[in-house]
Design an enzyme around this catalytic site. Sequence first.
Site, PDB file in Angstrom:
ATOM      1  N   ARG A  67      36.082  46.270  36.253  1.00 38.89           N
ATOM      2  CA  ARG A  67      35.835  45.277  35.205  1.00 38.89           C
ATOM      3  C   ARG A  67      36.689  44.031  35.461  1.00 38.89           C
ATOM      4  NH1 ARG A  67      33.475  47.468  30.250  1.00 38.89           N
ATOM      5  NH2 ARG A  67      34.770  46.170  28.917  1.00 38.89           N
TER       6      ARG A  67
ATOM      7  N   ASP B 228      48.258  48.827  32.409  1.00 41.25           N
ATOM      8  CA  ASP B 228      48.150  49.427  31.074  1.00 41.25           C
ATOM      9  C   ASP B 228      48.946  48.549  30.109  1.00 41.25           C
ATOM     10  OD1 ASP B 228      48.375  50.910  28.790  1.00 41.25           O
ATOM     11  OD2 ASP B 228      49.090  52.743  29.767  1.00 41.25           O
TER      12      ASP B 228
ATOM     13  N   CYS C 122      34.226  46.251  18.289  1.00 37.33           N
ATOM     14  CA  CYS C 122      32.790  46.189  17.997  1.00 37.33           C
ATOM     15  C   CYS C 122      32.380  47.546  17.426  1.00 37.33           C
ATOM     16  CB  CYS C 122      31.981  45.791  19.224  1.00 37.33           C
ATOM     17  SG  CYS C 122      32.298  46.820  20.649  1.00 37.33           S
TER      18      CYS C 122
HETATM   19  C1  LIG Z   1      36.275  46.066  24.329  1.00 39.27           C
HETATM   20  S1  LIG Z   1      36.718  45.898  25.977  1.00 39.27           S
HETATM   21  C2  LIG Z   1      37.409  44.282  26.039  1.00 39.27           C
HETATM   22  C3  LIG Z   1      36.387  43.192  26.032  1.00 39.27           C
HETATM   23  C4  LIG Z   1      36.998  41.842  26.315  1.00 39.27           C
HETATM   24  N1  LIG Z   1      38.041  41.514  25.358  1.00 39.27           N
HETATM   25  C5  LIG Z   1      35.959  40.741  26.321  1.00 39.27           C
HETATM   26  O1  LIG Z   1      35.832  40.013  25.336  1.00 39.27           O
HETATM   27  O2  LIG Z   1      35.267  40.599  27.310  1.00 39.27           O
HETATM   28  C6  LIG Z   1      38.116  46.894  26.093  1.00 39.27           C
HETATM   29  C7  LIG Z   1      38.809  46.854  27.425  1.00 39.27           C
HETATM   30  O3  LIG Z   1      40.058  47.515  27.282  1.00 39.27           O
HETATM   31  C8  LIG Z   1      40.402  48.083  28.537  1.00 39.27           C
HETATM   32  N2  LIG Z   1      41.505  49.043  28.307  1.00 39.27           N
HETATM   33  C9  LIG Z   1      41.449  50.282  27.806  1.00 39.27           C
HETATM   34  N3  LIG Z   1      42.670  50.825  27.711  1.00 39.27           N
HETATM   35  C10 LIG Z   1      43.543  49.867  28.134  1.00 39.27           C
HETATM   36  C11 LIG Z   1      44.953  49.822  28.283  1.00 39.27           C
HETATM   37  N4  LIG Z   1      45.740  50.853  27.959  1.00 39.27           N
HETATM   38  N5  LIG Z   1      45.514  48.685  28.754  1.00 39.27           N
HETATM   39  C12 LIG Z   1      44.740  47.628  29.091  1.00 39.27           C
HETATM   40  N6  LIG Z   1      43.390  47.636  28.996  1.00 39.27           N
HETATM   41  C13 LIG Z   1      42.804  48.732  28.512  1.00 39.27           C
HETATM   42  C14 LIG Z   1      39.084  48.664  29.008  1.00 39.27           C
HETATM   43  O4  LIG Z   1      39.100  48.856  30.411  1.00 39.27           O
HETATM   44  C15 LIG Z   1      38.092  47.591  28.558  1.00 39.27           C
HETATM   45  O5  LIG Z   1      37.828  46.704  29.604  1.00 39.27           O
END
Ligand SMILES: C[S@@+](CC[C@H](N)C(=O)[O-])C[C@H]1O[C@@H](n2cnc3c(N)ncnc32)[C@H](O)[C@@H]1O
Length: 466
Positions: free
Chosen positions: A263, A285, A359
């Site tokens: 991503r 993270d 969302c």
């Molecule tokens: C809802 S999406 C974000 C969408 C983004 N804000 C946008 O507007 O395009 C959530 C994201 O959080 C990431 N994620 C999940 N756990 C995480 C962590 N511990 N630290 C950083 N990113 C994390 C996922 O890989 C995912 O890409």
Amino acid sequence: MALYGAAAAVLAGVESRQGSIKGLVYGSRFQNVKQLYALVCETQRYAAVLDAVIASAGLLRAEKKLRPHMAKVLVYELLLGRGFRGGGGRWKALLARHQARLKAELARLKVQRGVSRNEDLLEVGSTPGPAPQIPRFVRVNTLKTCSDDAIDYFKRQGFSYQGRASSLEDLRTLKGKHFLLDPLLPELLVFPAHTDLHEHPLYQAGHLILQDKASCLPAMLLAPAPGSHVLDACAAPGNKTSHLAALLKNQGKIFAFDLDAKRLASMATLLARAGVSCCELAEKDFLAVSPSDPRYSQVQYILLDPSCSGSGMLSRQLEEPGAGTPSKERLHALAGFQQRALCHALTFPSLQRLVYSTCSLCQEENEDVVQGALQKSPGTFRLVPVLPSWPHRGLGTFPGAEHCLRASPETTLTGGFFIAVLERVEVSSSVPQTETLGPELTPSSTRKRKKRRRKPAAGASPPPRT
Ligand SMILES: C[S@@+](CC[C@H](N)C(=O)[O-])C[C@H]1O[C@@H](n2cnc3c(N)ncnc32)[C@H](O)[C@@H]1O
């Protein structure tokens, strides 16, 4: 148990997935199951209409002891049902105080939607049946162009520009090759739902971002001032990051994190195409990002848009039947992470303003997470009341929850969404700074920080009210 209390308990049970309406009605101790079943089903059928009326009448704000499910049942009975012919006791008296306002809000909703009968509101405002079509929202990327130029381009291509919309109704009735500017967001164009712009040259060149209106609210409400430092905690694929960069005018810095390498790779492409130059991307993270790292010492703004069930996303529900109702275990795990991430974000020393968004439509991932985080750092942050006339508010599960925003196809013509804006509570000058800033800060670091911790600049003030 009285009828209305029993109905509210069944509605709460259905929402927290304790069982079906039928199961919970039969499981209740209410004797007249037929009457209870009918009341719950009807209230449920009009749920979106009732939410909108209750929110715009400010009922839960005025009656702090009234719980949301009970409010829904009572307002159904008052406006759409039997008018408390089944009793009502003290609730009847309470609702009588708000009767005029509630009736006026229902009438306003009907005018807005151009319908005359209550049943007609169901076409656009209730659960069974297909959800209303969401218009195609297009954010103009102000790093590369401006709204006027984008509008001219579309006009030259045979689209007919209708000006800035004045209400949601204008968006709902959009047809053919007509397009509008959104009534709330300054740089958001709105086209009819079927419009496909994925091959459009302005999209391919990064001048336009295809982004739902609800998903544009977090960056708009965070409103970072150009030149400031922003942290985007869960950033990929990056639509909100590119919006933040546009608001910053590429001046200042965005620290963007995500765990998912794939991503992040598509995010890098998206940001390059959008002309973003103020963002540092890191595969990391967020929970392992140290708030005391000097690199983040000037971070005044945080956007936290963590992984969630996606129960508000129509596309996810179409792809994965059942995605709209995630299991208890999944919700518990997601909410645990969301809570940890929000509490972690609130420990960044210079943080002034944070937007939390999902969302998801589930209370566990939304109001409960915000309430939990506020309770864990009492008196440090508060919910900011934003967009007072936004029709769909947070569920009234704790005092102040109505400051949060919800969104749905029925009430706001967008995907399902939740947003909370938190702001640091200003420290009164009579209180010694070291006490309120935390034990790890020495007096000298406090002095340095006092200089840095200015209020967000004028551009960061809450955005225009609807
Ligand atoms: C809802 S999406 C974000 C969408 C983004 N804000 C946008 O507007 O395009 C959530 C994201 O959080 C990431 N994620 C999940 N756990 C995480 C962590 N511990 N630290 C950083 N990113 C994390 C996922 O890989 C995912 O890409």
